[in-house]
Design a protein around this motif. Structure first.
Motif, PDB file in Angstrom:
ATOM      1  N   ASP A 176       0.862  -1.183   0.000  1.00 54.00           N
ATOM      2  CA  ASP A 176       0.000   0.000   0.000  1.00 54.00           C
ATOM      3  C   ASP A 176       0.897   1.231   0.000  1.00 54.00           C
ATOM      4  O   ASP A 176       1.501   1.570   1.029  1.00 54.00           O
ATOM      5  N   ARG A 177       1.006   1.886  -1.155  1.00 56.74           N
ATOM      6  CA  ARG A 177       1.941   3.007  -1.303  1.00 56.74           C
ATOM      7  C   ARG A 177       1.227   4.357  -1.229  1.00 56.74           C
ATOM      8  O   ARG A 177       1.420   5.224  -2.085  1.00 56.74           O
ATOM      9  N   ILE A 178       0.383   4.522  -0.186  1.00 56.09           N
ATOM     10  CA  ILE A 178      -0.191   5.842   0.031  1.00 56.09           C
ATOM     11  C   ILE A 178       0.868   6.726   0.691  1.00 56.09           C
ATOM     12  O   ILE A 178       1.973   6.279   1.018  1.00 56.09           O
ATOM     13  N   GLY A 179       0.540   7.987   0.915  1.00 58.53           N
ATOM     14  CA  GLY A 179       1.552   8.974   1.224  1.00 58.53           C
ATOM     15  C   GLY A 179       1.894   9.146   2.691  1.00 58.53           C
ATOM     16  O   GLY A 179       1.644   8.276   3.527  1.00 58.53           O
ATOM     17  N   THR A 180       2.432  10.317   2.982  1.00 57.82           N
ATOM     18  CA  THR A 180       2.931  10.663   4.313  1.00 57.82           C
ATOM     19  C   THR A 180       2.223  11.915   4.807  1.00 57.82           C
ATOM     20  O   THR A 180       2.087  12.896   4.072  1.00 57.82           O
ATOM     21  N   LEU A 181       1.799  11.880   6.056  1.00 52.41           N
ATOM     22  CA  LEU A 181       1.156  13.025   6.683  1.00 52.41           C
ATOM     23  C   LEU A 181       2.196  13.795   7.486  1.00 52.41           C
ATOM     24  O   LEU A 181       2.956  13.208   8.265  1.00 52.41           O
ATOM     25  N   GLU A 182       2.223  15.108   7.293  1.00 50.18           N
ATOM     26  CA  GLU A 182       3.084  15.972   8.104  1.00 50.18           C
ATOM     27  C   GLU A 182       2.180  16.861   8.947  1.00 50.18           C
ATOM     28  O   GLU A 182       1.382  17.635   8.416  1.00 50.18           O
ATOM     29  N   GLN A 183       2.331  16.712  10.270  1.00 51.02           N
ATOM     30  CA  GLN A 183       1.449  17.416  11.205  1.00 51.02           C
ATOM     31  C   GLN A 183       2.299  18.361  12.049  1.00 51.02           C
ATOM     32  O   GLN A 183       3.141  17.928  12.838  1.00 51.02           O
ATOM     33  N   SER A 184       2.082  19.659  11.878  1.00 48.37           N
ATOM     34  CA  SER A 184       2.931  20.668  12.524  1.00 48.37           C
ATOM     35  C   SER A 184       2.172  21.418  13.599  1.00 48.37           C
ATOM     36  O   SER A 184       0.942  21.592  13.511  1.00 48.37           O
ATOM     37  N   PHE A 185       2.912  21.876  14.606  1.00 47.84           N
ATOM     38  CA  PHE A 185       2.350  22.776  15.604  1.00 47.84           C
ATOM     39  C   PHE A 185       3.477  23.590  16.223  1.00 47.84           C
ATOM     40  O   PHE A 185       4.643  23.195  16.204  1.00 47.84           O
ATOM     41  N   THR A 186       3.120  24.748  16.747  1.00 46.28           N
ATOM     42  CA  THR A 186       4.093  25.670  17.339  1.00 46.28           C
ATOM     43  C   THR A 186       4.300  25.330  18.801  1.00 46.28           C
ATOM     44  O   THR A 186       3.338  25.049  19.529  1.00 46.28           O
ATOM     45  N   SER A 187       5.573  25.346  19.236  1.00 45.96           N
ATOM     46  CA  SER A 187       5.893  25.032  20.623  1.00 45.96           C
ATOM     47  C   SER A 187       5.882  26.291  21.467  1.00 45.96           C
ATOM     48  O   SER A 187       6.237  27.378  20.998  1.00 45.96           O
ATOM     49  N   ASP A 188       5.499  26.123  22.719  1.00 47.35           N
ATOM     50  CA  ASP A 188       5.465  27.266  23.647  1.00 47.35           C
ATOM     51  C   ASP A 188       6.765  27.415  24.420  1.00 47.35           C
ATOM     52  O   ASP A 188       6.998  28.440  25.043  1.00 47.35           O
ATOM     53  N   GLY A 189       7.604  26.360  24.371  1.00 47.65           N
ATOM     54  CA  GLY A 189       8.797  26.381  25.202  1.00 47.65           C
ATOM     55  C   GLY A 189       9.895  27.269  24.625  1.00 47.65           C
ATOM     56  O   GLY A 189       9.827  27.772  23.497  1.00 47.65           O
ATOM     57  N   SER A 190      10.945  27.439  25.414  1.00 52.05           N
ATOM     58  CA  SER A 190      12.070  28.282  24.999  1.00 52.05           C
ATOM     59  C   SER A 190      13.106  27.509  24.214  1.00 52.05           C
ATOM     60  O   SER A 190      14.034  28.093  23.655  1.00 52.05           O
ATOM     61  N   LEU A 207      12.282  24.876  21.713  1.00 53.71           N
ATOM     62  CA  LEU A 207      11.819  24.584  20.357  1.00 53.71           C
ATOM     63  C   LEU A 207      10.806  25.630  19.916  1.00 53.71           C
ATOM     64  O   LEU A 207       9.919  26.026  20.685  1.00 53.71           O
ATOM     65  N   LEU A 208      10.941  26.064  18.655  1.00 56.01           N
ATOM     66  CA  LEU A 208       9.969  27.001  18.084  1.00 56.01           C
ATOM     67  C   LEU A 208       8.813  26.283  17.420  1.00 56.01           C
ATOM     68  O   LEU A 208       7.670  26.753  17.473  1.00 56.01           O
ATOM     69  N   SER A 209       9.099  25.113  16.776  1.00 52.48           N
ATOM     70  CA  SER A 209       8.039  24.368  16.088  1.00 52.48           C
ATOM     71  C   SER A 209       8.413  22.894  16.025  1.00 52.48           C
ATOM     72  O   SER A 209       9.592  22.531  16.126  1.00 52.48           O
ATOM     73  N   GLN A 210       7.393  22.073  15.871  1.00 51.49           N
ATOM     74  CA  GLN A 210       7.588  20.631  15.730  1.00 51.49           C
ATOM     75  C   GLN A 210       6.688  20.129  14.606  1.00 51.49           C
ATOM     76  O   GLN A 210       5.557  20.584  14.469  1.00 51.49           O
ATOM     77  N   THR A 211       7.195  19.194  13.808  1.00 52.69           N
ATOM     78  CA  THR A 211       6.430  18.585  12.721  1.00 52.69           C
ATOM     79  C   THR A 211       6.598  17.075  12.790  1.00 52.69           C
ATOM     80  O   THR A 211       7.722  16.569  12.657  1.00 52.69           O
TER      81      THR A 211
END
Length: 595
Positions: free
Chosen positions: A439-453, A455-459
């Protein structure tokens, strides 16, 4: 005299008659009669006494009880009462009266068509073949496979014999009508020897063999009959018998079927659904993942005989599942599926088939929207080694498209190859299979902004494509004509095609990739079900589904090295995207109507 008369039991529940009803159901007819007569006099008690007497071979006394029940204030339901009166009158040789009783069964009643067939037999035995032919014609329209065979048995009595002097054929008809099918087969084969061009004698020999359970002999006789001279009605009858002896598309015969179903259910883990695992960020303790649901479905199927060896089918199915809990209603699913298929009997016991179709899924209720669409093609090769075993190889390809940007990661091709072996063991059958899937379906990239000092963002990078090897078995058991039990079980080992990872942007502006890990899962599925036919058109099914998934991707797993989270690779389960170890329980009660 035709021995296939049905005796239908339609009794209202009542405490004084409960013992009598249980005795009747267990086949203890003498006890049922006594218990019914000891109960307070009523139409129901007299009716049950009459049915018991009929089963005990006392049709005259049975008729007297039924007539008394019909005069009672709580008289039985008229259609079944008239039907059973007709059975008693027929057994007494009062054929004209039996025909009248069967004729009183109202059109549209569940047993109406069988009553018309019986009326035809009664008319024939009363010396009125013209009326018998009219009953056969009336019963043939819309008849089920079994009813159609009974119609043709009636027509066989009405049709001229192979020749006027062929006593063997006439004796065969008499034996067939009396249910002595081994004797009938011998007579028909002797008639066929005397008249080698007689397709009808060979047809009836095959029909007798089928009633005896001699499937190979029946197939040979019926195939030989089709090569000889047959009337259009006889040719259709031969095809119907061969359909009953066949596998694959031919097994159900040509016709049009429609169904509708509805029922409640419960899903313990809604966030894991059939098309894709949408719990991509891990279950939140504040989110309810269990919910009751309601599901409804419709289906249409048309099957066609294009030639003696080529069969085709068109089908459509649609379903809607709606969850009750507000927090998971967006996971409600609607499915539409259409297919066209054809199967060719390429050689004796060898079948080749092709199928093309398409699916489309929608999700949500208030925010109803497209989820995924696909087109697919399948080909199969089946070898029916014996009357009780067959081997089949299926190859399939599908192209999937995630609808809209939200579900774009569900886009890609899928390939399947399945090898299965099936065994028929009397009232049961068993199938074992192996499947390879890519099953060669794709990849999900899920991003959100971090509140800590730090990391600025995580995906989260979450691939959904995988290769899988699965083995499974399914069993079906039919202990009674109206009761079916089944059990399906399989195990699948999935290895995902790309790495899970966490991409981060640090407070200093650097981009890093953490926790790179290739996912592999083991999935176990168990589905027992029980189905009961409530009437000619209604069926009730209870089903339980268990899915157990075990994965190396799970935020709850403990790391062997506690310091791994702070290492250069940050190879740490705390950074996993989801909880891949879960169980999903589902129960459903479904009422289905089919025509």
């Amino acid at each position: 005299m035709w021995t296939g008369l049905l005796l239908l039991v339609t009794l209202a529940a009542g405490e004084p008659l409960e013992d009598a009803r249980e005795s009747f159901a267990a086949g203890r007819y003498a006890a049922a009669e006594q218990q019914a007569l000891q109960a307070p006099p009523s139409g129901a008690s007299l009716y049950l006494a009459g049915l018991a007497r009929f089963r005990l071979g006392r049709p005259e006394e049975a008729l007297a009880a039924l007539d008394a029940a019909g005069r009672a204030p709580d008289a039985p339901e008229p259609d079944a009462w008239n039907f059973n009166r007709g059975a008693c009158l027929y057994a007494l040789g009062r054929f004209a009266e039996a025909e009248e009783a069967f004729a009183r069964v109202r059109e549209g009643a569940p047993l109406a068509r069988v009553a018309w067939i019986n009326a035809g037999f009664a008319a024939f035995d009363a010396g009125a073949p013209e009326r018998a032919a009219q009953w056969a014609e009336r019963a043939s329209a819309g008849a089920s496979t079994e009813e159609a065979l009974q119609v043709e048995e009636l027509r066989a009595l009405l049709a001229p014999a192979v020749n006027e002097g062929d006593e063997a054929y006439r004796q065969g008809l008499a034996s067939f009508d009396a249910g002595r099918f081994d004797e009938a087969r011998a007579h028909f084969l002797r008639a066929a020897e005397r008249q080698p061009d007689s397709g009808r004698a060979r047809l009836m020999a095959g029909a007798s063999a089928w009633r005896l359970g001699l499937r190979s002999a029946a197939r040979e006789d019926l195939t030989a009959a089709l090569a000889l001279t047959l009337t259009p009605v006889d040719r259709a009858t031969a095809h119907q018998y061969l359909d009953l002896l066949s596998h694959g598309l031919r097994a159900s015969g040509p016709g049009l079927w429609a169904s509708a179903s509805v029922g409640p259910g419960f899903d313990s883990n809604v966030l894991q659904v059939g098309v894709a695992a949408r719990d991509v960020s891990g279950a939140n303790a504040d989110v309810v993942t269990a919910s009751a649901f309601a599901e409804a479905g419709v289906g249409l199927t048309a099957r066609f005989r294009l030639s003696d060896r080529l069969f085709a089918a068109l089908s459509y199915g649609g379903s809607q599942r709606a969850y009750a809990v507000s927090s998971v209603r967006d996971y409600s699913l609607q499915l539409h599926r259409a297919t066209a298929s054809a199967e060719w009997e390429a050689a004796r016991r060898v079948r080749v088939g092709l199928l093309a179709g398409g699916d489309i899924f929608f999700t949500g209720l208030e925010d109803f929207r497209g989820l995924q669409a696909s087109v697919n093609a399948n080909a199969w090769l089946a070898w029916d080694e014996t009357e009780h075993t067959r081997t089949r190889l299926d190859l399939g390809v599908a192209g999937k498209d995630g609808i809209g940007e939200e579900f774009a990661y569900l886009t890609g091709p899928r390939l399947d190859a399945t090898l299965s072996q099936e065994w028929h063991l009397g009232p049961a059958n068993l199938t074992a299979w192996y499947r390879y899937r890519q099953d060669r379906i794709g990849t999900l990239e899920q991003s959100f902004t971090s509140d800590g000092s730090v990391l600025l963002s995580q995906t989260y990078v979450i691939p959904f494509g995988f290769t899988g090897h699965a083995v499974g078995a399914s069993g079906r058991w039919q202990p009674r004509p109206w009761l079916t039990a089944s059990l399906d079980a399989d195990v699948e080992w999935r290895r995902y095609l790309d790495d899970n990872a966490l991409r981060v942007v640090t407070a200093g502006g650097d981009s890093e990739t953490w926790n790179v890990r290739r996912r592999h899962d083991t999935r176990f599925v168990l589905i027992p079900s029980v189905s009961a036919r409530l009437s000619g058109h209604l069926r009730l099914t209870a089903r339980y589904e268990l899915l157990v998934n075990r994965s190396n991707i799970d935020m709850r797993l403990t790391d062997d090295d506690p310091a791994a989270c702070e290492g250069a690779e940050h190879l740490c389960h705390a950074y996993d995207a989801t909880n891949g170890n879960y169980e999903k329980h589902g129960v459903m009660l479904q009422l289905e109507a089919a025509w």
